[in-house]
Scaffold this motif. Structure first.
Motif, mmCIF file in Angstrom:
data_model
loop_
_atom_site.group_PDB
_atom_site.id
_atom_site.type_symbol
_atom_site.label_atom_id
_atom_site.label_comp_id
_atom_site.label_asym_id
_atom_site.label_seq_id
_atom_site.Cartn_x
_atom_site.Cartn_y
_atom_site.Cartn_z
ATOM 1 N N ARG A 159 0.837 -1.203 0.000
ATOM 2 C CA ARG A 159 0.000 0.000 0.000
ATOM 3 C C ARG A 159 0.875 1.258 0.000
ATOM 4 N N GLN A 166 1.575 6.797 -6.930
ATOM 5 C CA GLN A 166 0.554 7.800 -7.226
ATOM 6 C C GLN A 166 1.070 9.212 -6.980
ATOM 7 N N THR A 173 -5.055 13.135 -4.915
ATOM 8 C CA THR A 173 -6.288 12.659 -4.289
ATOM 9 C C THR A 173 -6.282 11.141 -4.143
ATOM 10 N N ASP A 174 -5.852 10.436 -5.198
ATOM 11 C CA ASP A 174 -5.802 8.971 -5.134
ATOM 12 C C ASP A 174 -4.810 8.507 -4.069
ATOM 13 N N THR A 176 -3.905 10.151 -1.395
ATOM 14 C CA THR A 176 -4.480 10.420 -0.070
ATOM 15 C C THR A 176 -5.498 9.351 0.306
ATOM 16 N N GLU A 177 -6.287 8.927 -0.671
ATOM 17 C CA GLU A 177 -7.253 7.863 -0.421
ATOM 18 C C GLU A 177 -6.552 6.553 -0.094
ATOM 19 N N MET A 178 -5.439 6.293 -0.769
ATOM 20 C CA MET A 178 -4.680 5.060 -0.532
ATOM 21 C C MET A 178 -4.089 5.048 0.882
ATOM 22 N N GLY A 180 -4.973 7.276 3.440
ATOM 23 C CA GLY A 180 -5.908 7.713 4.467
ATOM 24 C C GLY A 180 -5.587 9.122 4.915
ATOM 25 N N GLU A 181 -6.614 9.865 5.294
ATOM 26 C CA GLU A 181 -6.413 11.234 5.772
ATOM 27 C C GLU A 181 -5.631 11.264 7.084
ATOM 28 N N ARG A 212 2.265 11.002 3.871
ATOM 29 C CA ARG A 212 1.002 11.725 4.048
ATOM 30 C C ARG A 212 1.287 13.218 4.230
#
Length: 653
Positions: A159, A166, A173-174, A176-178, A180-181, A212
């Protein structure tokens, strides 16, 4: 190594001969170590086709990442793979040894590749291949839905690698989704500052927090980025990337920086190396405060750990000298660092700045800028050096052009933003300078310098209310910078609070003495302090400070002029006249000095000390005046004759 945790897997014996897949895994490993990435990708692809094993897929994705094939690596990490390993399917495992590895660690490339498979060709029935549908997309039949999974869902390491891909592709955005915030492991039993990594390496959890934070910067969410980097360093003190983002990006004030770094869990996470890690981090902090602690830190790194010639330790020395405005000494050390490492990212801005401040090095700065552009055209510091050379040459538009290019290449390169604003200030475009400094202040929230420069520009514009606001904000961020204290004293003087101004100037000089700053840099502060005392009619203290200015710089015209004013106030007219003359010999067109000299001469005449103004003293002066008067009377009795120059002669007489 196995990045997919399986606590039920029994360790294999090392007996048996190597099979074809064993040998190819060894080829893949050696190719990676020798930077033959295409070779590693070629053999890794064949291994994956035979085994369809998630571990082989992970290492092939790593190879693609190293060759900048980010989309290909991401596709591999996000496509479905069988969720069960070959051993659990009772299929023969040809040459793969599974180790039990924590899925929050990355492991290394040095894993043992020897297995129990016998010599021979690979068994193509090891793992069933998933069907491929239209456009090459993997299609999962309903009966296989429960037995397949994506690599990113099977391993934290996968992951993290997918998110890295990415980020490299600009898919913020992708990514961040991968990831997590927020940190999904934050409240788990295996997470926390007091939990050391099981293999002694760096926690993937900390690496994910760092990534992140990078994403938050890309999304212009600086406050969240700061918290992510702080969390990464809290989870694992070995994560230097997070430390570098916090310190070099000036996300924290000097006080916050010091308190945070000193409070990290060194003993819990690196028990044997705790002292060294803490010392090396402390040496990289800003030098506005804790001068004694910084000096002791550098001494210990040199004496106890033998790092006297290490570039990072030498940089700590150079940074301290630069903060003290000792540019010549700083340049000597930065030159040594660049002799050890041709490019040292932290040192280059200091080295270039020293060459700017030392006029005799401007020609060397020109040569250095050309060499950097030729050798490192993709490095922002190369174009920064070009901009500084134009700045030193007084070519503001060209300097702005290259500083702008530097900031486009690296938006987090602080010196370029500050220098870009300096070009407006030096050109007299104070409004534009305020805008540029304000932008810099928003980007580097932990630095007080942009706010300090905003205050200085507002003083130039006579916006005293805004100047006070900016300087007070800078003081809240850093109360240990003597230059800032000097500017606060200037504002107190402007408001007519001379006693407070004098106290601030004294404090500024005390801070400068603590850091052993160059005396030449503080002549203006001594001058300001003397002027405060002169306004307070404390002429003896004013005289002492002006004399100190002249001890540092004997040809200082303002120091000479102000000392003359003090002598004038004390009634020592002769000394005042001498100082006014000395000041005018340096600055002959200064109207204020000329007026003061005339006042002193008139005072001298009124006081009767004509023997030092007119040869022969007072009697000779009076005799001359009587003679002149009689000549004028005689001339008025004679008939007037018109001739060229008569009017001029009368005016001179």
């Amino acid at each position: 190594m196995d990045v997919f945790q399986d606590t039920e897997m029994e360790s294999d014996n090392d007996d048996g001969e190597w099979g074809m897949i064993d040998r190819m895994r060894l080829w893949r490993h050696d190719s990676l170590m020798q930077h033959l990435y295409e070779t590693a990708a070629f053999w890794g692809d064949k291994i994956l086709s035979w085994t369809n094993d998630p571990n082989d897929a992970f290492w092939l994705a790593q190879t693609y990442f190293m060759t900048h094939q980010y989309a290909r690596a991401e596709r591999l990490l996000t496509r479905p793979f069988p969720a069960m390993t070959p051993k659990l399917l009772n299929a023969p495992l040809n040459g793969l040894e599974h180790g039990v590895v924590d899925d929050t660690t990355m492991g290394s490339l040095t894993a043992d590749t020897k297995g129990k498979g016998k010599e021979g060709y690979p068994d193509t029935s090891i793992m069933p291949q998933l069907p491929i549908g239209d456009a090459g997309m993997v299609q999962i039949p309903e009966e296989l839905q429960d037995s397949v999974s994506r690599l990113v869902d099977m391993s934290v390491a996968c992951r993290y690698l997918a998110a890295q891909c990415q980020v490299r592709q600009g898919n913020w955005t992708d990514a961040t989704e991968m990831l997590g915030e927020a940190n999904p492991f934050r409240h788990s039993a295996r997470s926390g500052r007091a939990v050391p990594n099981v293999d002694g390496g760096i926690k993937v959890e900390a690496s994910m927090c760092h990534l992140r934070g990078i994403l938050m910067l890309k999304l212009n969410r600086g406050d969240q980025a700061k918290l992510c980097f702080m969390e990464a360093l809290t989870l694992d003190v070995k994560c230097y990337d997070a430390f570098d983002q916090l310190v070099s990006g000036e996300m924290m004030t000097p006080d916050e920086e010091w308190e945070f770094v000193q409070g990290l869990a060194y003993k819990e996470q690196t028990q044997d190396d705790a002292d060294f890690v803490q010392l090396i981090y402390t040496s990289q902090l800003r030098k506005y405060k804790h001068a004694e602690e910084h000096a002791l830190t550098r001494r210990r790194l040199v004496e106890e750990f033998g790092l006297s010639d290490n570039p990072d330790v030498l940089f700590s020395f150079a940074d301290a000298l630069y903060a003290q405005f000792r540019w010549a000494d700083c340049y000597v050390i930065t030159t040594r660092i660049l002799g050890l490492a041709s490019i040292h990212d932290s040192t280059m801005p200091l080295h270039i700045a020293c060459m700017y401040h030392l006029n005799h090095l401007h020609s060397k700065l020109f040569i250095l800028a050309h060499e950097l552009v030729e050798r490192e055209p993709e490095n922002p510091v190369s174009w920064y050096a070009v901009g500084v050379w134009y700045l030193a040459s007084g070519k503001w538009p060209q300097a702005r052009q290259y500083f702008s290019k530097t900031s486009l290449m690296d938006p987090r390169f602080g010196p370029a933003w500050i220098a870009f604003a300096h070009t407006f200030a030096m050109e007299g475009e104070h409004d534009h300078a305020v805008t540029a400094y304000s932008t810099c202040a928003r980007m580097f929230t932990g630095s007080h310098l942009p706010l300090l420069f905003v205050g200085m520009e507002q003083i130039m514009l006579s916006n005293h209310l805004l100047a006070d606001e900016a300087l007070n904000a800078a003081y809240a961020a850093c109360d240990g910078d003597p230059l800032l204290i000097n500017e606060l004293g200037v504002m107190a003087f402007t408001h007519g609070d001379y006693q407070r101004a004098a106290n601030l100037f004294k404090r500024s000089l005390e801070l400068a003495q603590v850091t052993q700053s160059s005396q030449m840099s503080w002549t203006i502060t001594y001058l300001n302090l003397g002027t405060c005392y002169r306004k307070l009619k404390n002429y003896e203290m004013a005289k002492t400070n002006y004399q100190h200015v002249l001890e540092i710089e004997p040809q200082h015209p303002q120091g000479l002029g102000y000392l003359g004013m003090v002598y004038h106030h004390l009634g020592e007219i002769d000394k005042a006249i001498i100082k006014y003359h000395e000041a005018l010999s340096i600055d002959p067109i200064n109207g204020h000095l000329i007026e003061l000299l005339n006042l002193a001469l008139e005072s001298d005449l009124c006081c009767g000390s004509l023997e030092k103004v007119y040869p022969g003293g007072e009697e000779a002066f009076r005799a001359m005046m009587v003679s002149l008067k009689s000549k004028v009377l005689d001339a008025s009795k004679k008939p007037k004759i018109d001739k060229p120059g008569a009017d001029v002669a009368m005016s001179v007489g």
